[in-house]
Design an enzyme around this catalytic site. Structure first.
Site, PDB file in Angstrom:
ATOM      1  N   LEU A  19      -9.093   1.735   3.788  1.00  0.00           N
ATOM      2  CA  LEU A  19      -9.783   2.746   2.967  1.00  0.00           C
ATOM      3  C   LEU A  19     -10.549   2.118   1.800  1.00  0.00           C
ATOM      4  O   LEU A  19     -11.645   2.568   1.458  1.00  0.00           O
ATOM      5  CB  LEU A  19      -8.782   3.776   2.443  1.00  0.00           C
ATOM      6  CG  LEU A  19      -8.031   4.572   3.530  1.00  0.00           C
ATOM      7  CD1 LEU A  19      -7.056   5.551   2.898  1.00  0.00           C
ATOM      8  CD2 LEU A  19      -9.012   5.307   4.449  1.00  0.00           C
ATOM      9  N   TYR A  62      -1.595   6.457  17.801  1.00  0.00           N
ATOM     10  CA  TYR A  62      -1.293   5.094  18.286  1.00  0.00           C
ATOM     11  C   TYR A  62      -0.900   5.101  19.759  1.00  0.00           C
ATOM     12  O   TYR A  62      -1.160   4.138  20.471  1.00  0.00           O
ATOM     13  CB  TYR A  62      -0.182   4.459  17.451  1.00  0.00           C
ATOM     14  CG  TYR A  62      -0.609   4.268  16.010  1.00  0.00           C
ATOM     15  CD1 TYR A  62      -1.541   3.295  15.674  1.00  0.00           C
ATOM     16  CD2 TYR A  62      -0.104   5.076  14.998  1.00  0.00           C
ATOM     17  CE1 TYR A  62      -1.963   3.127  14.362  1.00  0.00           C
ATOM     18  CE2 TYR A  62      -0.513   4.920  13.689  1.00  0.00           C
ATOM     19  CZ  TYR A  62      -1.442   3.952  13.374  1.00  0.00           C
ATOM     20  OH  TYR A  62      -1.866   3.792  12.078  1.00  0.00           O
ATOM     21  N   LYS A 104      -5.200 -10.547   9.553  1.00  0.00           N
ATOM     22  CA  LYS A 104      -4.227 -11.627   9.384  1.00  0.00           C
ATOM     23  C   LYS A 104      -2.961 -11.059   8.775  1.00  0.00           C
ATOM     24  O   LYS A 104      -3.085 -10.048   8.073  1.00  0.00           O
ATOM     25  CB  LYS A 104      -4.765 -12.762   8.524  1.00  0.00           C
ATOM     26  CG  LYS A 104      -5.377 -12.362   7.181  1.00  0.00           C
ATOM     27  CD  LYS A 104      -4.646 -11.476   6.249  1.00  0.00           C
ATOM     28  CE  LYS A 104      -3.343 -11.993   5.676  1.00  0.00           C
ATOM     29  NZ  LYS A 104      -2.672 -10.962   4.807  1.00  0.00           N
ATOM     30  N   ARG A 172       6.095  -4.423   3.808  1.00  0.00           N
ATOM     31  CA  ARG A 172       5.954  -5.857   3.552  1.00  0.00           C
ATOM     32  C   ARG A 172       7.287  -6.566   3.333  1.00  0.00           C
ATOM     33  O   ARG A 172       7.363  -7.783   3.492  1.00  0.00           O
ATOM     34  CB  ARG A 172       5.018  -6.091   2.360  1.00  0.00           C
ATOM     35  CG  ARG A 172       3.546  -5.964   2.745  1.00  0.00           C
ATOM     36  CD  ARG A 172       2.641  -6.276   1.569  1.00  0.00           C
ATOM     37  NE  ARG A 172       1.273  -6.524   2.009  1.00  0.00           N
ATOM     38  CZ  ARG A 172       0.405  -5.560   2.317  1.00  0.00           C
ATOM     39  NH1 ARG A 172       0.762  -4.290   2.235  1.00  0.00           N
ATOM     40  NH2 ARG A 172      -0.816  -5.878   2.716  1.00  0.00           N
ATOM     41  N   ASP A 185       1.852 -13.078   4.276  1.00  0.00           N
ATOM     42  CA  ASP A 185       0.994 -12.091   3.627  1.00  0.00           C
ATOM     43  C   ASP A 185      -0.076 -12.760   2.760  1.00  0.00           C
ATOM     44  O   ASP A 185      -1.271 -12.525   2.942  1.00  0.00           O
ATOM     45  CB  ASP A 185       1.869 -11.152   2.788  1.00  0.00           C
ATOM     46  CG  ASP A 185       1.113  -9.923   2.325  1.00  0.00           C
ATOM     47  OD1 ASP A 185       0.104  -9.573   2.964  1.00  0.00           O
ATOM     48  OD2 ASP A 185       1.521  -9.315   1.317  1.00  0.00           O
ATOM     49  N   TYR A 189      -3.213 -17.614   3.038  1.00  0.00           N
ATOM     50  CA  TYR A 189      -4.548 -17.978   2.535  1.00  0.00           C
ATOM     51  C   TYR A 189      -4.570 -19.435   2.084  1.00  0.00           C
ATOM     52  O   TYR A 189      -5.576 -20.120   2.242  1.00  0.00           O
ATOM     53  CB  TYR A 189      -4.973 -17.067   1.387  1.00  0.00           C
ATOM     54  CG  TYR A 189      -5.331 -15.680   1.862  1.00  0.00           C
ATOM     55  CD1 TYR A 189      -6.598 -15.392   2.338  1.00  0.00           C
ATOM     56  CD2 TYR A 189      -4.378 -14.668   1.871  1.00  0.00           C
ATOM     57  CE1 TYR A 189      -6.926 -14.138   2.801  1.00  0.00           C
ATOM     58  CE2 TYR A 189      -4.692 -13.394   2.334  1.00  0.00           C
ATOM     59  CZ  TYR A 189      -5.969 -13.140   2.798  1.00  0.00           C
ATOM     60  OH  TYR A 189      -6.278 -11.897   3.270  1.00  0.00           O
TER      61      TYR A 189
HETATM   62  P1  NDP Z   1      -0.923  -0.345   4.235  1.00  0.00           P
HETATM   63  O1  NDP Z   1       0.537  -0.170   4.199  1.00  0.00           O
HETATM   64  O2  NDP Z   1      -1.712   0.072   3.055  1.00  0.00           O
HETATM   65  O3  NDP Z   1      -1.540   0.384   5.519  1.00  0.00           O
HETATM   66  C1  NDP Z   1      -1.070   0.169   6.805  1.00  0.00           C
HETATM   67  C2  NDP Z   1      -1.450   1.364   7.681  1.00  0.00           C
HETATM   68  O4  NDP Z   1      -0.982   1.085   8.999  1.00  0.00           O
HETATM   69  C3  NDP Z   1      -0.789   2.680   7.273  1.00  0.00           C
HETATM   70  O5  NDP Z   1      -1.516   3.367   6.312  1.00  0.00           O
HETATM   71  C4  NDP Z   1      -0.745   3.413   8.589  1.00  0.00           C
HETATM   72  O6  NDP Z   1      -2.002   4.048   8.810  1.00  0.00           O
HETATM   73  C5  NDP Z   1      -0.640   2.311   9.624  1.00  0.00           C
HETATM   74  N1  NDP Z   1       0.733   2.211  10.172  1.00  0.00           N
HETATM   75  C6  NDP Z   1       1.048   2.406  11.475  1.00  0.00           C
HETATM   76  N2  NDP Z   1       2.360   2.277  11.668  1.00  0.00           N
HETATM   77  C7  NDP Z   1       2.914   2.029  10.460  1.00  0.00           C
HETATM   78  C8  NDP Z   1       4.259   1.818  10.027  1.00  0.00           C
HETATM   79  N3  NDP Z   1       5.287   1.825  10.882  1.00  0.00           N
HETATM   80  N4  NDP Z   1       4.474   1.583   8.716  1.00  0.00           N
HETATM   81  C9  NDP Z   1       3.447   1.542   7.855  1.00  0.00           C
HETATM   82  N5  NDP Z   1       2.161   1.747   8.205  1.00  0.00           N
HETATM   83  C10 NDP Z   1       1.882   1.986   9.509  1.00  0.00           C
HETATM   84  O7  NDP Z   1      -1.180  -1.898   4.566  1.00  0.00           O
HETATM   85  P2  NDP Z   1      -2.491  -2.749   4.287  1.00  0.00           P
HETATM   86  O8  NDP Z   1      -3.688  -1.945   4.547  1.00  0.00           O
HETATM   87  O9  NDP Z   1      -2.355  -3.408   2.965  1.00  0.00           O
HETATM   88  O10 NDP Z   1      -2.322  -3.918   5.399  1.00  0.00           O
HETATM   89  C11 NDP Z   1      -2.643  -3.705   6.755  1.00  0.00           C
HETATM   90  C12 NDP Z   1      -2.925  -5.060   7.436  1.00  0.00           C
HETATM   91  O11 NDP Z   1      -4.018  -5.687   6.785  1.00  0.00           O
HETATM   92  C13 NDP Z   1      -1.791  -6.070   7.381  1.00  0.00           C
HETATM   93  O12 NDP Z   1      -1.766  -6.834   8.546  1.00  0.00           O
HETATM   94  C14 NDP Z   1      -2.149  -6.954   6.207  1.00  0.00           C
HETATM   95  O13 NDP Z   1      -1.617  -8.264   6.302  1.00  0.00           O
HETATM   96  C15 NDP Z   1      -3.650  -6.970   6.298  1.00  0.00           C
HETATM   97  N6  NDP Z   1      -4.293  -7.168   4.992  1.00  0.00           N
HETATM   98  C16 NDP Z   1      -5.317  -8.058   4.915  1.00  0.00           C
HETATM   99  C17 NDP Z   1      -5.984  -8.237   3.718  1.00  0.00           C
HETATM  100  C18 NDP Z   1      -7.178  -9.104   3.676  1.00  0.00           C
HETATM  101  O14 NDP Z   1      -7.646  -9.401   2.587  1.00  0.00           O
HETATM  102  N7  NDP Z   1      -7.737  -9.516   4.801  1.00  0.00           N
HETATM  103  C19 NDP Z   1      -5.557  -7.569   2.481  1.00  0.00           C
HETATM  104  C20 NDP Z   1      -4.511  -6.583   2.688  1.00  0.00           C
HETATM  105  C21 NDP Z   1      -3.890  -6.437   3.904  1.00  0.00           C
HETATM  106  P3  NDP Z   1      -2.086   5.603   9.231  1.00  0.00           P
HETATM  107  O15 NDP Z   1      -1.491   6.375   8.108  1.00  0.00           O
HETATM  108  O16 NDP Z   1      -3.537   5.839   9.447  1.00  0.00           O
HETATM  109  O17 NDP Z   1      -1.266   5.710  10.510  1.00  0.00           O
END
Ligand code: NDP
Length: 342
Positions: A19, A62, A104, A172, A185, A189
């Site tokens: 988002l 999913y 990642k 996490r 996590d 990097y």
């Molecule tokens: P969030 O917890 O904010 O979001 C994860 C989303 O995954 C949830 O909102 C949900 O979406 C979905 N989801 C599906 N199943 C589950 C579950 N069992 N528990 C929790 N969430 C679930 O995580 P992030 O967005 O921070 O991270 C997501 C991925 O992105 C990770 O792999 C992380 O390592 C990576 N990441 C990479 C970054 C980068 O800079 N490249 C920075 C931050 C994260 P919904 O509600 O739509 O189902």
């Protein structure tokens, strides 16, 4: 490319990264566009679809990813769910015949990473891991300078990625969903960054883990980890990562005849690159200025370009697998208290 000719991408998981970073970055993408959403929260998905002009009929749960096969607008998926779900979501996407861009860390383990590579190969779809820093311009320039020989051979790298985490009420700190703590996590990097800077892989790792005593959050995963990587060229990298230390995302490379300091190396923005160089016995300092660009958009466009032109991405599944093998060696070293040869 005209919008209707851009690569159609389904975003899997509407969390913070999707988002706040990924969906906004699509507005700056030249080659890709979001055409579908996969989410466990249909109401949220409907609101997001409306905001980004995505057809509400292209919202999937999913367990409905197989149905994506019937939607030819979806050419690829971008997996942005917790790490422990990446494998299942990648396998489902490959089975539906969609190319895969995956956040990642690639998965929880090297075995899962291998399954993902095999599934995408069998399905004849591309697989790229979203190592955004490898598409970020200051990181690229730092790697170029490190490997150019202009400053002599690199000797020592310090890479730090720390930030203070809040509550324990998040995936996490649950090993089944995260595969580990600070290392996969944010420490990743440092690991991937150092490999990218040097353009080589370490032959030995040595690591230590420290968890705060009695802190319920760190029962399953590590809070703080320091690790050393030894490279065939003779370079050594000292890396540190923590969920409990004030934020720092810097990398410093000390070479024979100068040094490179990349501030905010691993951050979404705010990179600054300083060069110190010996010239006629005098140290000259300079700052390299580059026009900042959205690194998520650059990464998405690289993926789209590779899919559209049938090319292998710079960060394919094998790059993610290599980091998993190294992280497994790092954990083993910390557990056994000895250096581990790769
Ligand atoms: P969030 O917890 O904010 O979001 C994860 C989303 O995954 C949830 O909102 C949900 O979406 C979905 N989801 C599906 N199943 C589950 C579950 N069992 N528990 C929790 N969430 C679930 O995580 P992030 O967005 O921070 O991270 C997501 C991925 O992105 C990770 O792999 C992380 O390592 C990576 N990441 C990479 C970054 C980068 O800079 N490249 C920075 C931050 C994260 P919904 O509600 O739509 O189902």
């Amino acid at each position: 490319r005209a919008p209707e000719k851009r690569l159609g991408v389904a975003i899997v998981g509407l969390g913070r990264l999707t988002l706040n970073q990924i969906l906004p970055a699509f507005r700056q993408s030249q080659l890709a566009r979001p055409v579908a959403l996969v989410s466990g929260h249909p109401e949220k998905a409907r609101a997001v679809a409306e905001q980004y002009g995505i057809d509400p009929a292209a919202i999937y749960g999913y367990d409905e990813m197989a149905r994506m096969a019937e939607n030819s607008e979806i050419e690829a998926v971008y997996i942005v769910t917790p790490n422990g779900l990446h494998r299942d979501h990648a396998l489902a996407a490959a089975k539906a015949g969609k190319h895969v861009l995956c956040e990642k860390p690639m998965a929880n383990t090297s075995a899962e990473a291998q399954e993902m590579i095999a599934a995408c190969r069998e399905a004849g779809v591309r697989l790229m891991i979203a190592y955004r820093c490898q598409y970020e311009l200051f990181n690229l320039e730092t790697a170029r300078l490190t490997q150019s020989g202009e400053l002599g051979a690199p000797r020592i790298i310090h890479a730090t990625n720390t930030q203070v985490h809040g509550s324990g009420d998040q995936w996490r700190v649950r090993a089944a969903l995260s595969g580990g703590g600070a290392l996969p996590d944010i420490g990743l990097y440092c690991l991937n960054g150092v490999r990218t800077m040097l353009g080589e892989d370490p032959t030995e790792v040595y690591a230590q883990i420290v968890n705060p005593v009695g802190d319920e959050r760190y029962k399953e995963v590590e809070e703080t980890l320091s690790f050393t990587l030894r490279f065939p060229s003779g370079a050594i990298a000292n890396c540190a990562t923590s969920y409990g230390a004030h934020e720092c995302k810097n990398m410093e490379i000390r070479l024979e005849k100068g040094s490179l300091e990349l501030e905010n190396a691993f951050a979404y923005q705010g990179q600054r690159l300083y060069v110190a160089q010996l010239q006629d016995g005098q140290e000259q300092m300079s700052e390299i200025r580059l026009a900042p660009q959205n690194q998520f958009a650059l990464e998405i466009d690289h993926f789209a370009d590779c899919v559209l032109h049938d090319r292998t991405p710079n960060t394919p599944g094998e790059e993610g697998l290599q980091d998993h093998l190294l992280m497994e060696a790092i954990y083993r070293s910390a557990r056994e208290g000895v250096p581990v040869k790769i």
